[in-house]
Design an enzyme around this catalytic site. Structure first.
Site, PDB file in Angstrom:
ATOM      1  N   ARG A 128      13.871 -41.276 -83.613  1.00 51.03           N
ATOM      2  CA  ARG A 128      14.840 -41.276 -84.723  1.00 51.03           C
ATOM      3  C   ARG A 128      16.169 -40.644 -84.311  1.00 51.03           C
ATOM      4  O   ARG A 128      17.153 -40.749 -85.015  1.00 51.03           O
ATOM      5  CB  ARG A 128      14.242 -40.548 -85.939  1.00 51.03           C
ATOM      6  CG  ARG A 128      13.140 -41.354 -86.620  1.00 51.03           C
ATOM      7  CD  ARG A 128      12.472 -40.588 -87.734  1.00 51.03           C
ATOM      8  NE  ARG A 128      11.719 -39.453 -87.224  1.00 51.03           N
ATOM      9  CZ  ARG A 128      11.084 -38.576 -87.992  1.00 51.03           C
ATOM     10  NH1 ARG A 128      11.142 -38.689 -89.311  1.00 51.03           N
ATOM     11  NH2 ARG A 128      10.403 -37.580 -87.468  1.00 51.03           N
ATOM     12  N   HIS A 152      10.989 -46.678 -83.690  1.00 51.66           N
ATOM     13  CA  HIS A 152      11.767 -46.572 -84.930  1.00 51.66           C
ATOM     14  C   HIS A 152      12.932 -47.562 -84.980  1.00 51.66           C
ATOM     15  O   HIS A 152      13.148 -48.224 -85.988  1.00 51.66           O
ATOM     16  CB  HIS A 152      12.264 -45.137 -85.095  1.00 51.66           C
ATOM     17  CG  HIS A 152      13.112 -44.965 -86.310  1.00 51.66           C
ATOM     18  ND1 HIS A 152      12.609 -45.130 -87.578  1.00 51.66           N
ATOM     19  CD2 HIS A 152      14.427 -44.707 -86.442  1.00 51.66           C
ATOM     20  CE1 HIS A 152      13.588 -44.955 -88.438  1.00 51.66           C
ATOM     21  NE2 HIS A 152      14.698 -44.702 -87.782  1.00 51.66           N
ATOM     22  N   LYS A 205      17.106 -46.734-100.390  1.00 55.95           N
ATOM     23  CA  LYS A 205      16.774 -45.297-100.300  1.00 55.95           C
ATOM     24  C   LYS A 205      17.985 -44.558 -99.751  1.00 55.95           C
ATOM     25  O   LYS A 205      18.702 -45.090 -98.920  1.00 55.95           O
ATOM     26  CB  LYS A 205      15.583 -45.151 -99.352  1.00 55.95           C
ATOM     27  CG  LYS A 205      15.128 -43.733 -99.064  1.00 55.95           C
ATOM     28  CD  LYS A 205      13.977 -43.727 -98.058  1.00 55.95           C
ATOM     29  CE  LYS A 205      14.461 -43.543 -96.634  1.00 55.95           C
ATOM     30  NZ  LYS A 205      13.373 -43.489 -95.647  1.00 55.95           N
ATOM     31  N   GLY A 246       1.872 -21.326 -73.886  1.00 51.86           N
ATOM     32  CA  GLY A 246       2.148 -22.696 -74.318  1.00 51.86           C
ATOM     33  C   GLY A 246       2.252 -23.708 -73.187  1.00 51.86           C
ATOM     34  O   GLY A 246       2.329 -24.907 -73.438  1.00 51.86           O
ATOM     35  N   GLU A 247       2.273 -23.248 -71.936  1.00 53.15           N
ATOM     36  CA  GLU A 247       2.350 -24.199 -70.803  1.00 53.15           C
ATOM     37  C   GLU A 247       1.087 -25.031 -70.721  1.00 53.15           C
ATOM     38  O   GLU A 247      -0.011 -24.529 -70.958  1.00 53.15           O
ATOM     39  CB  GLU A 247       2.421 -23.427 -69.476  1.00 53.15           C
ATOM     40  CG  GLU A 247       3.731 -22.818 -69.154  1.00 53.15           C
ATOM     41  CD  GLU A 247       3.629 -21.990 -67.866  1.00 53.15           C
ATOM     42  OE1 GLU A 247       2.726 -22.215 -67.056  1.00 53.15           O
ATOM     43  OE2 GLU A 247       4.470 -21.092 -67.711  1.00 53.15           O
TER      44      GLU A 247
HETATM   45  C1  R5P Z   1      13.066 -43.881 -91.874  1.00 51.47           C
HETATM   46  O1  R5P Z   1      14.028 -44.575 -91.693  1.00 51.47           O
HETATM   47  C2  R5P Z   1      11.705 -44.221 -91.344  1.00 51.47           C
HETATM   48  O2  R5P Z   1      11.506 -45.599 -91.235  1.00 51.47           O
HETATM   49  C3  R5P Z   1      10.626 -43.607 -92.203  1.00 51.47           C
HETATM   50  O3  R5P Z   1      10.728 -44.157 -93.507  1.00 51.47           O
HETATM   51  C4  R5P Z   1      10.775 -42.119 -92.268  1.00 51.47           C
HETATM   52  O4  R5P Z   1      11.041 -41.593 -91.006  1.00 51.47           O
HETATM   53  C5  R5P Z   1       9.549 -41.486 -92.840  1.00 51.47           C
HETATM   54  O5  R5P Z   1       9.746 -40.113 -92.901  1.00 51.47           O
HETATM   55  P1  R5P Z   1       9.214 -39.285 -94.131  1.00 51.47           P
HETATM   56  O6  R5P Z   1       7.742 -39.566 -94.259  1.00 51.47           O
HETATM   57  O7  R5P Z   1       9.481 -37.858 -93.741  1.00 51.47           O
HETATM   58  O8  R5P Z   1       9.991 -39.714 -95.332  1.00 51.47           O
END
Ligand code: R5P
Length: 292
Positions: A95, A129, A191, A38-39
């Site tokens: 993230r 992000h 969400k 894997g290197e």
């Molecule tokens: C979350 O806060 C991000 O903005 C994306 O909505 C998220 O990371 C997308 O990840 P997934 O496609 O796994 O839902």
């Protein structure tokens, strides 16, 4: 020889080539041989400028391999030039910018140290992000956005009474910016993500505005597709017309594209921060403007 050299990391070859043309830099390619364990063994072909070197390498899967390759290229560039700019169009680990649950490692903090230690003088990202990620870097940093480039593409499509949607409240400002540039309205859904399992749920009950309209779901990235799938299923129940997706980074893990289309998405349009079938929007010009 040009005053600037661009090193094309293996994960961003095409974007690096486009960028080198825009900023009139000489392009140096990297040959990578991955050993059985894997290197990565990297060899550069071409002469590098002593004045300024730009490395272009996105950190998408295999994330750790692409990260080590980015750091290795920075380190090599630093041996030749004192000015080394790391262009990381898709910043993996972004993230993980804070401790959401007790005991979690904030990996962005580690990346901040690694990029500095390797020798980068500046880092440029595209639609990171969250800006919190860059706060962990003590070197100069800049984030540019692909939204105007994505909007330009969407303006060429014939959409019926379009409405911009964010799948979550965290993406509200992004949707607002897209809608402003696109000259439309926007709505942000609610969400909920289970921090342990990663599963998502849409908590919004009704959105009357979506009925009989074409929708553009705007997000920074698609990983598993969970967020987009849940949002699309919800919006379809609200009797919308077509659902398009505009995102900067289309990782599309685990057959996500197929599952997203099955959920009812007409088309996914993404930027070339991650190469792929959906990556039709070029951001080299936007990155070039941040460099010159
Ligand atoms: C979350 O806060 C991000 O903005 C994306 O909505 C998220 O990371 C997308 O990840 P997934 O496609 O796994 O839902």
């Amino acid at each position: 020889m040009s005053k600037i050299s661009v090193i094309a990391g293996k994960s961003s070859e095409d974007l690096a080539r486009k960028l080198s043309i825009k900023i009139k830099a000489n392009l140096v390619k990297s040959e990578v041989r991955v050993f059985a364990d894997g290197e990565s063994k990297i060899t550069l072909s071409g002469k590098l400028s002593k004045r300024k070197i730009i490395i272009v390498q996105s950190i998408y899967p295999p994330v750790d391999t692409n990260l080590v390759q980015a750091l290795s290229l920075i380190s090599k560039a630093k041996e030749i030039s004192s000015e080394v700019i790391a262009v990381i169009p898709y910043m993996g680990y972004a993230r993980q910018d804070r401790e959401f649950l007790p005991g979690e490692v904030v990996t962005m903090k580690v990346l901040g140290k690694l990029f500095k230690g390797a020798g980068a003088s500046k880092i440029i990202t595209v639609d990171i992000h969250s800006m919190i990620g860059l706060k962990h870097f003590t070197i100069k940093s800049k984030n540019v956005t692909a939204i105007p480039d994505l909007v330009k593409y969407f303006k060429k499509l014939s959409l019926k009474n379009p409405l911009v949607i964010s799948p979550d409240q965290g993406g509200k400002d992004r949707a607002k910016e897209f809608a402003k540039e696109f000259e439309s309205e926007y709505v942000a859904l609610e969400k909920k993500r289970d921090r342990k399992t990663g599963k998502v749920q849409i908590k919004t009950k009704n959105v009357d505005e979506v009925a009989n309209r074409d929708l553009i779901l705007v997000d920074d990235m698609i990983s598993t597709g969970g967020s987009i799938i849940k949002a699309t299923q919800f919006l379809k129940k609200q009797k919308c017309k077509r659902v398009f997706v505009a995102c900067t980074h289309a990782l599309l893990m685990n057959n996500a594209e197929k599952r997203i289309r099955k959920a009812g998405v007409t088309r996914i349009i993404s930027a070339n921060t991650i190469p792929g079938k959906t990556s039709v929007v070029d951001v080299s010009n936007t990155i070039a403007k941040a460099i010159i």
